[in-house]
Design a protein around this motif. Structure first.
Motif, mmCIF file in Angstrom:
data_model
loop_
_atom_site.group_PDB
_atom_site.id
_atom_site.type_symbol
_atom_site.label_atom_id
_atom_site.label_comp_id
_atom_site.label_asym_id
_atom_site.label_seq_id
_atom_site.Cartn_x
_atom_site.Cartn_y
_atom_site.Cartn_z
ATOM 1 N N ILE A 277 -3.530 -9.111 18.974
ATOM 2 C CA ILE A 277 -2.750 -8.069 18.311
ATOM 3 C C ILE A 277 -2.035 -8.634 17.095
ATOM 4 C CG2 ILE A 277 -0.744 -6.558 18.583
ATOM 5 C CD1 ILE A 277 -1.627 -6.068 21.455
ATOM 6 N N ALA A 278 -1.494 -9.850 17.210
ATOM 7 C CA ALA A 278 -0.846 -10.495 16.066
ATOM 8 C C ALA A 278 -1.845 -10.735 14.938
ATOM 9 C CB ALA A 278 -0.210 -11.812 16.492
ATOM 10 N N THR A 279 -3.056 -11.142 15.300
ATOM 11 C CA THR A 279 -4.089 -11.364 14.290
ATOM 12 C C THR A 279 -4.403 -10.075 13.545
ATOM 13 O OG1 THR A 279 -5.069 -13.122 15.624
ATOM 14 C CG2 THR A 279 -6.447 -12.155 13.923
ATOM 15 N N LEU A 280 -4.597 -8.993 14.279
ATOM 16 C CA LEU A 280 -4.892 -7.708 13.650
ATOM 17 C C LEU A 280 -3.704 -7.220 12.818
ATOM 18 C CD1 LEU A 280 -6.697 -5.967 16.643
ATOM 19 C CD2 LEU A 280 -7.742 -6.885 14.569
ATOM 20 N N GLY A 281 -2.488 -7.497 13.286
ATOM 21 C CA GLY A 281 -1.314 -7.119 12.514
ATOM 22 C C GLY A 281 -1.261 -7.828 11.174
ATOM 23 N N VAL A 282 -1.521 -9.128 11.174
ATOM 24 C CA VAL A 282 -1.528 -9.896 9.923
ATOM 25 C C VAL A 282 -2.596 -9.372 8.978
ATOM 26 C CG1 VAL A 282 -2.004 -12.169 8.930
ATOM 27 C CG2 VAL A 282 -0.554 -11.983 10.958
ATOM 28 N N LEU A 283 -3.786 -9.103 9.484
ATOM 29 C CA LEU A 283 -4.870 -8.603 8.635
ATOM 30 C C LEU A 283 -4.519 -7.248 8.026
ATOM 31 C CD1 LEU A 283 -7.983 -9.586 10.803
ATOM 32 C CD2 LEU A 283 -7.120 -10.730 8.760
ATOM 33 N N ASN A 284 -3.873 -6.394 8.799
ATOM 34 C CA ASN A 284 -3.496 -5.079 8.276
ATOM 35 C C ASN A 284 -2.379 -5.182 7.248
ATOM 36 O OD1 ASN A 284 -4.746 -2.441 9.562
ATOM 37 N ND2 ASN A 284 -4.746 -3.998 11.156
ATOM 38 N N VAL A 285 -1.433 -6.083 7.469
ATOM 39 C CA VAL A 285 -0.383 -6.292 6.464
ATOM 40 C C VAL A 285 -0.994 -6.756 5.151
ATOM 41 C CG1 VAL A 285 1.582 -7.723 5.823
ATOM 42 C CG2 VAL A 285 1.474 -6.723 8.102
ATOM 43 N N LEU A 286 -1.934 -7.702 5.216
ATOM 44 C CA LEU A 286 -2.586 -8.182 4.002
ATOM 45 C C LEU A 286 -3.311 -7.053 3.279
ATOM 46 C CD1 LEU A 286 -4.065 -11.597 5.231
ATOM 47 C CD2 LEU A 286 -2.107 -11.249 3.729
ATOM 48 N N ASN A 287 -4.005 -6.207 4.030
ATOM 49 C CA ASN A 287 -4.764 -5.118 3.410
ATOM 50 C C ASN A 287 -3.864 -4.129 2.692
ATOM 51 O OD1 ASN A 287 -7.243 -6.121 4.257
ATOM 52 N ND2 ASN A 287 -7.227 -4.952 6.155
ATOM 53 N N THR A 288 -2.760 -3.745 3.330
ATOM 54 C CA THR A 288 -1.879 -2.749 2.724
ATOM 55 C C THR A 288 -0.983 -3.358 1.654
ATOM 56 O OG1 THR A 288 -0.309 -3.086 4.550
ATOM 57 C CG2 THR A 288 -1.888 -1.285 4.757
ATOM 58 N N TRP A 289 -0.515 -4.581 1.868
ATOM 59 C CA TRP A 289 0.390 -5.222 0.909
ATOM 60 C C TRP A 289 -0.311 -5.475 -0.423
ATOM 61 C CZ3 TRP A 289 5.548 -6.507 1.756
ATOM 62 C CH2 TRP A 289 6.152 -7.291 0.776
ATOM 63 N N ASN A 290 -1.596 -5.828 -0.372
ATOM 64 C CA ASN A 290 -2.327 -6.187 -1.588
ATOM 65 C C ASN A 290 -3.145 -5.042 -2.174
ATOM 66 O OD1 ASN A 290 -1.478 -8.912 -1.520
ATOM 67 N ND2 ASN A 290 -3.060 -9.409 -0.022
ATOM 68 N N ASP A 291 -3.117 -3.870 -1.532
ATOM 69 C CA ASP A 291 -3.933 -2.771 -2.035
ATOM 70 C C ASP A 291 -3.359 -2.233 -3.341
ATOM 71 O OD1 ASP A 291 -5.997 -0.915 -2.080
ATOM 72 O OD2 ASP A 291 -4.814 0.594 -1.019
ATOM 73 N N TYR A 292 -4.253 -1.920 -4.261
ATOM 74 C CA TYR A 292 -3.846 -1.449 -5.585
ATOM 75 C C TYR A 292 -4.388 -0.059 -5.902
ATOM 76 C CZ TYR A 292 -3.554 -1.225 -10.693
ATOM 77 O OH TYR A 292 -3.302 -0.829 -11.989
ATOM 78 N N ILE A 293 -5.645 0.211 -5.510
ATOM 79 C CA ILE A 293 -6.327 1.429 -5.949
ATOM 80 C C ILE A 293 -5.686 2.679 -5.349
ATOM 81 C CG2 ILE A 293 -8.511 2.687 -5.931
ATOM 82 C CD1 ILE A 293 -9.958 0.037 -6.029
ATOM 83 N N TRP A 294 -5.508 2.706 -4.016
ATOM 84 C CA TRP A 294 -5.006 3.923 -3.384
ATOM 85 C C TRP A 294 -3.577 4.267 -3.799
ATOM 86 C CZ3 TRP A 294 -6.934 8.106 -1.783
ATOM 87 C CH2 TRP A 294 -6.220 8.983 -0.973
ATOM 88 N N PRO A 295 -2.627 3.327 -3.812
ATOM 89 C CA PRO A 295 -1.284 3.684 -4.306
ATOM 90 C C PRO A 295 -1.301 4.161 -5.752
ATOM 91 C CG PRO A 295 -1.200 1.625 -3.101
ATOM 92 C CD PRO A 295 -2.649 1.961 -3.274
ATOM 93 N N LEU A 296 -2.187 3.600 -6.569
ATOM 94 C CA LEU A 296 -2.278 4.024 -7.965
ATOM 95 C C LEU A 296 -2.699 5.486 -8.072
ATOM 96 C CD1 LEU A 296 -2.122 3.020 -10.931
ATOM 97 C CD2 LEU A 296 -4.570 2.539 -10.772
ATOM 98 N N MET A 297 -3.533 5.950 -7.138
ATOM 99 C CA MET A 297 -3.996 7.331 -7.151
ATOM 100 C C MET A 297 -2.960 8.300 -6.595
ATOM 101 S SD MET A 297 -7.913 6.718 -5.798
ATOM 102 C CE MET A 297 -8.285 8.475 -5.792
ATOM 103 N N VAL A 298 -2.193 7.865 -5.602
ATOM 104 C CA VAL A 298 -1.322 8.778 -4.861
ATOM 105 C C VAL A 298 0.105 8.794 -5.400
ATOM 106 C CG1 VAL A 298 -0.368 9.278 -2.567
ATOM 107 C CG2 VAL A 298 -2.729 8.512 -2.791
ATOM 108 N N VAL A 299 0.562 7.685 -5.934
ATOM 109 C CA VAL A 299 1.970 7.563 -6.330
ATOM 110 C C VAL A 299 2.068 7.384 -7.842
ATOM 111 C CG1 VAL A 299 4.054 6.177 -6.111
ATOM 112 C CG2 VAL A 299 2.598 6.546 -4.116
ATOM 113 N N ASN A 300 2.864 8.218 -8.476
ATOM 114 C CA ASN A 300 3.147 8.028 -9.902
ATOM 115 C C ASN A 300 4.638 8.077 -10.216
ATOM 116 O OD1 ASN A 300 3.774 10.818 -9.886
ATOM 117 N ND2 ASN A 300 1.651 11.342 -10.416
ATOM 118 N N GLU A 301 5.457 8.130 -9.184
ATOM 119 C CA GLU A 301 6.907 8.058 -9.365
ATOM 120 C C GLU A 301 7.388 6.644 -9.100
ATOM 121 O OE1 GLU A 301 8.930 10.912 -7.004
ATOM 122 O OE2 GLU A 301 7.995 12.656 -7.971
ATOM 123 N N ASP A 302 8.231 6.141 -9.983
ATOM 124 C CA ASP A 302 8.673 4.752 -9.902
ATOM 125 C C ASP A 302 9.402 4.445 -8.599
ATOM 126 O OD1 ASP A 302 9.009 2.217 -11.643
ATOM 127 O OD2 ASP A 302 11.029 2.562 -10.860
#
Length: 273
Positions: free
Chosen positions: A192-217
């Motif tokens: 579970i800790a391993t999967l948690g770390v992998l998911n944190v990395l995926n969401t923390w470093n994601d750029y494309i989806w937040p760029l599409m959904v969020v435009n407020e500072d």
């Protein structure tokens, strides 16, 4: 004996070489973060004095709100992914019900669909449900996409646990819910800790989806905030690189605290690819 020592020396030399290649970019990043504009232009690749600690102060003032947003996005996403994945993987692994195997194969079939192919339909759903500039517009797709791999891994791990342990618990009158929370989950801490770390990395470093959904500072995560920060400090590279260093610190701290469980999860044979 001489041949053995020579081979050992060569192997250690190769490991050292690749270790230096791994560490060198981080050393350069930290070195650049202490430079002002003149030092950056004249002595870019060497360590220069004096160190400009004010770069970190400027970077922190600029990106601290973005770091807080990334903590909110990653934290809620990881909790949601792990909770739903555990609750879904346990019945798929240890219980019998109608169409169990077909449901499981339908779930893991989603692993074959690249995330980029789902961007357009997902964005259409976000617009339809009016989730632009909304936390749910980030949490929902992250949780939905992240749990597929987690269910695959956890189901495999839960299935590998001894059946005798479950039979003894049922004989003692334990419900399936109690078995999950008192027996299965404590034995699954590493994976579970391993999967948690992998998911944190995926969401923390994601750029494309937040760029599409969020435009407020006010809601931008760190990846988007760093791009905004870069536009502000186009000619002053020191604070920009200091921002990159600060952005990496939470991930480094997380891995330091979770490294033992992470390595145990990777080496326990739980992840069966």
């Amino acid at each position: 004996m001489h041949t053995t020592k020579s081979g050992l020396f060569i192997r250690h030399g190769i490991i050292l070489f690749f270790g230096i290649l791994t560490v060198l970019p981080f050393f350069i990043l930290i070195s650049l973060s202490f430079k002002d504009s003149s030092q950056f232009n004249l002595n870019r690749w060497s360590v220069t004095f004096p160190f400009h600690w004010e770069n970190y102060s400027a970077a922190w003032q600029a990106i601290r709100d973005y770091i807080g947003n990334s903590f909110i996005i990653s934290g809620v996403t990881v909790v949601g992914v792990l909770v739903i994945s555990c609750l879904a993987a346990y019945p798929l692994a240890r219980m019998q019900f109608f169409l169990k195997e077909k449901i499981y194969f339908l779930i893991i079939a989603l692993l074959m669909i690249p995330f980029t192919l789902t961007l357009v339909p997902l964005f259409g759903l976000i617009i339809k449900f009016q989730m632009l500039n909304n936390w749910l517009g980030l949490w929902g797709p992250y949780i939905a996409s992240g749990q597929v791999f987690c269910i695959f891994v956890l189901r495999s791990f839960f299935s590998s646990l001894p059946e005798e342990m479950f039979e003894a618990a049922r004989v003692d009158g334990a419900s399936e819910t109690k078995i999950l929370f008192t027996i299965v989950l404590p034995l699954s801490k590493a994976i579970i800790a391993t999967l948690g770390v992998l998911n944190v990395l995926n969401t923390w470093n994601d750029y494309i989806w937040p760029l599409m959904v969020v435009n407020e500072d006010r809601m931008m995560p760190l990846t988007i905030g760093l791009m905004v920060f870069q536009q502000r400090f186009t000619t002053n590279w020191g604070p920009l690189f200091a921002g990159y260093v600060i952005a990496s610190i939470p991930l480094v701290i997380m891995f330091l605290f979770a490294s033992k469980q992470f390595v145990e999860g990777l080496t326990s044979g739980s992840i069966k690819m």
